[in-house]
Design an enzyme around this catalytic site. Sequence first.
Site, short mmCIF file in Angstrom:
data_model
loop_
_atom_site.label_atom_id
_atom_site.label_comp_id
_atom_site.label_asym_id
_atom_site.label_seq_id
_atom_site.Cartn_x
_atom_site.Cartn_y
_atom_site.Cartn_z
NE ARG A 151 38.72 45.34 36.09
CZ ARG A 151 39.61 44.50 35.53
NH1 ARG A 151 40.56 43.95 36.26
NH2 ARG A 151 39.53 44.24 34.23
N PRO A 163 47.62 33.69 34.32
CG PRO A 163 45.46 32.97 33.88
CD PRO A 163 46.56 32.84 34.89
CG ASN A 164 45.66 36.72 29.79
OD1 ASN A 164 46.11 36.46 28.68
ND2 ASN A 164 44.53 36.22 30.23
CG ASN A 167 47.53 38.77 40.00
OD1 ASN A 167 46.45 38.24 39.76
ND2 ASN A 167 47.84 40.00 39.57
CE1 TYR A 206 44.31 43.84 35.60
CE2 TYR A 206 44.10 43.96 33.21
CZ TYR A 206 43.66 43.50 34.44
OH TYR A 206 42.55 42.68 34.48
C1 DQA Z 1 43.73 40.58 38.07
C2 DQA Z 1 42.21 40.71 38.10
C3 DQA Z 1 41.55 39.55 37.39
O1 DQA Z 1 40.14 39.69 37.42
C4 DQA Z 1 41.99 39.49 35.94
O2 DQA Z 1 41.43 38.39 35.28
C5 DQA Z 1 43.48 39.50 35.80
C6 DQA Z 1 44.26 40.40 36.67
C7 DQA Z 1 44.44 41.82 38.67
O3 DQA Z 1 45.64 41.73 38.95
O4 DQA Z 1 43.83 42.88 38.81
O5 DQA Z 1 44.04 38.86 34.94
O6 DQA Z 1 44.11 39.46 38.86
#
Ligand code: DQA
Length: 140
Positions: free
Chosen positions: A106, A9-10, A73, A22
């Site tokens: 984080r 997701p995202n 991921n 990112y």
């Molecule tokens: C992530 C880290 C996760 O905590 C976050 O929710 C993401 C991206 C990363 O690639 O750093 O969506 O997986």
Amino acid sequence: MKIFVINGPNLDMLGLREPEIYGSDTLESINAELTDYCKTVGVKPSFFQSNHEGEIVDIIHSARGNADAIIINAGAYTHYSIAIRDAIAAVDLPCIEVHLSNVHKREEFRHHSVLSAVCTGVICGFGKKVYTLAVDALTL
Ligand code: DQA
């Protein structure tokens, strides 16, 4: 060697999403670079992205018989999806967990992964390089 590269997701929002964390590359360009890298090491990647937990479970299941290894991921699902963890354990393939950011630097809720214990290894904090490093981990 065939590798499923699964993004959760995202991660379809890369490039737009919090670029200070990112980076500014899109998932499409990261996948294109990874495709080029894979050619140099004789790997055939297949790319998947989904924002839906059940769909990610289905993709992991379909790796069985169709892939030799998985790079995943799982985004935020990393931290709480027992369903994705169980799917990884079920297919019993080498699986590398990756994160673009250093999750340990984080928020505390990102420090724990429910996936790591069923993965071969974890690579985080090196931006888009985590994907090529994961290919190296599977091939070298
Ligand atoms: C992530 C880290 C996760 O905590 C976050 O929710 C993401 C991206 C990363 O690639 O750093 O969506 O997986």
